[in-house]
Scaffold this motif. Structure first.
Motif, PDB file in Angstrom:
ATOM      1  N   ALA A  23      -4.499  18.956   1.998  1.00 30.42           N
ATOM      2  CA  ALA A  23      -3.743  19.284   0.789  1.00 30.42           C
ATOM      3  C   ALA A  23      -2.412  18.546   0.716  1.00 30.42           C
ATOM      4  O   ALA A  23      -1.791  18.488  -0.345  1.00 30.42           O
ATOM      5  N   ASN A  24      -1.954  18.001   1.833  1.00 28.92           N
ATOM      6  CA  ASN A  24      -0.665  17.325   1.883  1.00 28.92           C
ATOM      7  C   ASN A  24      -0.664  16.109   0.956  1.00 28.92           C
ATOM      8  O   ASN A  24      -1.549  15.265   1.018  1.00 28.92           O
ATOM      9  N   SER A  25       0.347  16.009   0.112  1.00 29.93           N
ATOM     10  CA  SER A  25       0.419  14.915  -0.856  1.00 29.93           C
ATOM     11  C   SER A  25       0.552  13.544  -0.205  1.00 29.93           C
ATOM     12  O   SER A  25       0.247  12.530  -0.840  1.00 29.93           O
ATOM     13  N   PHE A  26       1.005  13.475   1.025  1.00 30.37           N
ATOM     14  CA  PHE A  26       1.133  12.196   1.723  1.00 30.37           C
ATOM     15  C   PHE A  26       0.028  11.991   2.763  1.00 30.37           C
ATOM     16  O   PHE A  26       0.145  11.107   3.615  1.00 30.37           O
ATOM     17  N   PHE A  27      -1.039  12.791   2.701  1.00 36.09           N
ATOM     18  CA  PHE A  27      -2.109  12.700   3.693  1.00 36.09           C
ATOM     19  C   PHE A  27      -3.091  11.589   3.290  1.00 36.09           C
ATOM     20  O   PHE A  27      -3.841  11.714   2.334  1.00 36.09           O
ATOM     21  N   TYR A  28      -3.041  10.478   4.038  1.00 32.44           N
ATOM     22  CA  TYR A  28      -3.931   9.339   3.831  1.00 32.44           C
ATOM     23  C   TYR A  28      -4.553   8.976   5.178  1.00 32.44           C
ATOM     24  O   TYR A  28      -4.051   8.086   5.881  1.00 32.44           O
ATOM     25  N   PRO A  29      -5.610   9.665   5.585  1.00 33.65           N
ATOM     26  CA  PRO A  29      -6.152   9.476   6.935  1.00 33.65           C
ATOM     27  C   PRO A  29      -6.654   8.068   7.231  1.00 33.65           C
ATOM     28  O   PRO A  29      -6.774   7.686   8.396  1.00 33.65           O
ATOM     29  N   ARG A  30      -6.934   7.271   6.187  1.00 37.97           N
ATOM     30  CA  ARG A  30      -7.385   5.904   6.429  1.00 37.97           C
ATOM     31  C   ARG A  30      -6.246   4.976   6.830  1.00 37.97           C
ATOM     32  O   ARG A  30      -6.475   3.882   7.350  1.00 37.97           O
ATOM     33  N   LEU A  31      -5.010   5.392   6.585  1.00 39.49           N
ATOM     34  CA  LEU A  31      -3.859   4.541   6.869  1.00 39.49           C
ATOM     35  C   LEU A  31      -3.253   4.868   8.236  1.00 39.49           C
ATOM     36  O   LEU A  31      -3.125   6.033   8.601  1.00 39.49           O
ATOM     37  N   LYS A  32      -2.863   3.831   8.969  1.00 37.63           N
ATOM     38  CA  LYS A  32      -2.121   4.050  10.207  1.00 37.63           C
ATOM     39  C   LYS A  32      -0.681   4.443   9.902  1.00 37.63           C
ATOM     40  O   LYS A  32      -0.082   5.250  10.612  1.00 37.63           O
ATOM     41  N   HIS A  33      -0.132   3.860   8.847  1.00 33.34           N
ATOM     42  CA  HIS A  33       1.252   4.143   8.479  1.00 33.34           C
ATOM     43  C   HIS A  33       1.344   4.217   6.962  1.00 33.34           C
ATOM     44  O   HIS A  33       0.662   3.493   6.238  1.00 33.34           O
ATOM     45  N   LEU A  34       2.213   5.082   6.465  1.00 31.60           N
ATOM     46  CA  LEU A  34       2.504   5.108   5.041  1.00 31.60           C
ATOM     47  C   LEU A  34       3.256   3.845   4.644  1.00 31.60           C
ATOM     48  O   LEU A  34       4.051   3.312   5.434  1.00 31.60           O
ATOM     49  N   PRO A  35       3.039   3.345   3.441  1.00 29.96           N
ATOM     50  CA  PRO A  35       3.919   2.271   2.968  1.00 29.96           C
ATOM     51  C   PRO A  35       5.316   2.829   2.745  1.00 29.96           C
ATOM     52  O   PRO A  35       5.479   4.033   2.521  1.00 29.96           O
ATOM     53  N   PRO A  36       6.352   2.010   2.821  1.00 30.39           N
ATOM     54  CA  PRO A  36       7.704   2.526   2.568  1.00 30.39           C
ATOM     55  C   PRO A  36       7.797   3.060   1.147  1.00 30.39           C
ATOM     56  O   PRO A  36       7.306   2.449   0.204  1.00 30.39           O
ATOM     57  N   ILE A  37       8.424   4.217   0.994  1.00 27.21           N
ATOM     58  CA  ILE A  37       8.551   4.837  -0.317  1.00 27.21           C
ATOM     59  C   ILE A  37       9.844   4.405  -1.014  1.00 27.21           C
ATOM     60  O   ILE A  37      10.008   4.589  -2.223  1.00 27.21           O
ATOM     61  N   ALA A  38      10.746   3.807  -0.252  1.00 23.87           N
ATOM     62  CA  ALA A  38      12.002   3.304  -0.825  1.00 23.87           C
ATOM     63  C   ALA A  38      12.586   2.269   0.132  1.00 23.87           C
ATOM     64  O   ALA A  38      12.107   2.086   1.257  1.00 23.87           O
ATOM     65  N   LYS A  39      13.612   1.605  -0.330  1.00 29.32           N
ATOM     66  CA  LYS A  39      14.270   0.567   0.463  1.00 29.32           C
ATOM     67  C   LYS A  39      15.754   0.579   0.137  1.00 29.32           C
ATOM     68  O   LYS A  39      16.149   0.897  -0.995  1.00 29.32           O
ATOM     69  N   VAL A  40      16.582   0.245   1.125  1.00 41.05           N
ATOM     70  CA  VAL A  40      18.016   0.140   0.868  1.00 41.05           C
ATOM     71  C   VAL A  40      18.518  -1.190   1.421  1.00 41.05           C
ATOM     72  O   VAL A  40      18.115  -1.626   2.498  1.00 41.05           O
ATOM     73  N   MET A  41      19.349  -1.848   0.630  1.00 43.25           N
ATOM     74  CA  MET A  41      19.993  -3.095   1.034  1.00 43.25           C
ATOM     75  C   MET A  41      21.499  -2.854   1.108  1.00 43.25           C
ATOM     76  O   MET A  41      22.103  -2.312   0.165  1.00 43.25           O
ATOM     77  N   LEU A  42      22.093  -3.229   2.222  1.00 46.67           N
ATOM     78  CA  LEU A  42      23.541  -3.130   2.406  1.00 46.67           C
ATOM     79  C   LEU A  42      24.078  -4.547   2.532  1.00 46.67           C
ATOM     80  O   LEU A  42      23.710  -5.283   3.456  1.00 46.67           O
ATOM     81  N   THR A  43      24.927  -4.936   1.600  1.00 42.48           N
ATOM     82  CA  THR A  43      25.428  -6.304   1.550  1.00 42.48           C
ATOM     83  C   THR A  43      26.940  -6.305   1.580  1.00 42.48           C
ATOM     84  O   THR A  43      27.598  -5.650   0.755  1.00 42.48           O
TER      85      THR A  43
END
Length: 338
Positions: free
Chosen positions: A227-247
């Protein structure tokens, strides 16, 4: 006022409150508590631009992707610059009341009070930073902030909306390297569970976790529940859901500079250096268990047929496994024939 409109109103009100706090007091300029961690020896302050990019798309996260009431989006970013002995949140530790309220409801009042108290009590907080919400799962928000040698760390938190108590963020990234400031830092962000609400899905009703759990990272297999919304048993890792750049940017006389209006983009930026290749995560079909076998239908003395059925719980997406047969039949002999 619809749900999205209410969220926008709350986010703008919160943003303006934080902006007022920052205007009245540009951070806490106190000596930190001595620690055994080597201190930054940079002689000058440094100013940075933070660019937060949401990558929460339906292609990358197709399971139960929220499309309305409310649609996928991000809260305001709440962050602090601080010394090494302060943490706004920590993985595998309990969330504070402020983090709890922010992760569950997007309310930052208690969290801001906790930050203010830490600056006064342990003299570890230098400044507060914020940027308005991103109205969409993909989009950007930007802000600028300043660090100096005694307070060279950055931490922040952004709520995933909607969700029970899920967020992304960074805990204590050091922007100093010896006597130099880092020019660029790029970080991929993954979802965390604040450990205060036991919901499994983005739209789960409030269900308090008693006793409170520690903050944990959500993965493709944890929590291990279909039931978990992030449950993807075929994947070893989730793709990143966000990214941050510090410049690191050219220093100005302002400690912090915030955009005037909230971001309302719901598309990934194009034509710039932070654009990434879109990810298509396969989602397999999910079906219910079989129903009981139905009554045997046929003429007395002859063989008949009975059926059972199941239904689709989750339609496949992005070349995921197709749905199996939803109906089966087998031969039988009618009962109670006269």
């Amino acid at each position: 006022m619809d749900t999205t409109g209410k969220i926008l109103f709350i986010n703008e009100a919160l943003y303006r409150l934080i902006l007022m706090i920052l205007t009245l007091g540009q951070g806490v300029h106190s000596m930190p508590v001595p620690t055994d961690i080597p201190m930054c020896t940079a002689s000058e302050t440094a100013q940075y631009r933070l660019t937060f990019t949401g990558k929460w798309s339906q292609a990358a996260f197709p399971k139960q992707y929220p499309v309305y009431r409310p649609p996928a989006q991000w809260s305001n970013i709440i962050g602090v610059t601080h010394s090494s002995d302060y943490h706004i949140w920590q993985r595998n530790e309990f969330a504070s009341n402020g983090v709890r309220e922010f992760a569950e409801k997007g309310e930052a009042w208690t969290l801001m009070k906790e930050v203010e108290a830490a600056g006064e009590r342990i003299q570890s907080v230098y400044g507060i930073l914020s940027a308005p919400a991103v109205v969409g799962g993909t989009g950007q928000m930007n802000t600028e902030f300043e660090v100096f040698a005694r307070h060279s760390y950055l931490s922040f938190i952004v709520r995933i909306v909607p969700s029970p108590d899920w967020f992304v963020g960074v805990d204590s990234i050091d922007l100093c390297d010896g006597d130099q400031w880092k020019e660029n830092v790029s970080l991929e962000l993954f979802p965390y569970d604040a450990g205060t609400d036991s919901g499994f899905t983005f739209s789960s009703p409030n269900f308090e976790t008693i006793p409170q759990d520690r903050i944990t990272q959500i993965t493709s297999s944890f929590p291990s529940h279909p039931a978990n919304s992030f449950f993807y048993p075929r994947l070893k890792h989730l793709p990143p859901i966000a990214k941050v750049m510090l410049t690191k940017i050219k220093k100005t006389n302002q400690i912090i500079s915030l955009p005037v209006e909230p971001t309302q983009s719901n598309q990934l930026p194009t034509g710039n250096e932070i654009e990434d290749k879109l990810i298509n995560t396969p989602l397999d079909c999910e079906v219910s268990v079989w129903s009981p076998w139905g009554l045997c239908k046929g003429k007395c003395g002859d063989s008949g047929v009975r059926h059972r059925t199941r239904y689709i719980l989750m339609h496949p997406a992005n070349n995921g496994a197709a749905c199996p047969l939803l109906e089966e039949e087998r031969k039988c002999f009618p009962d109670n024939c006269l």
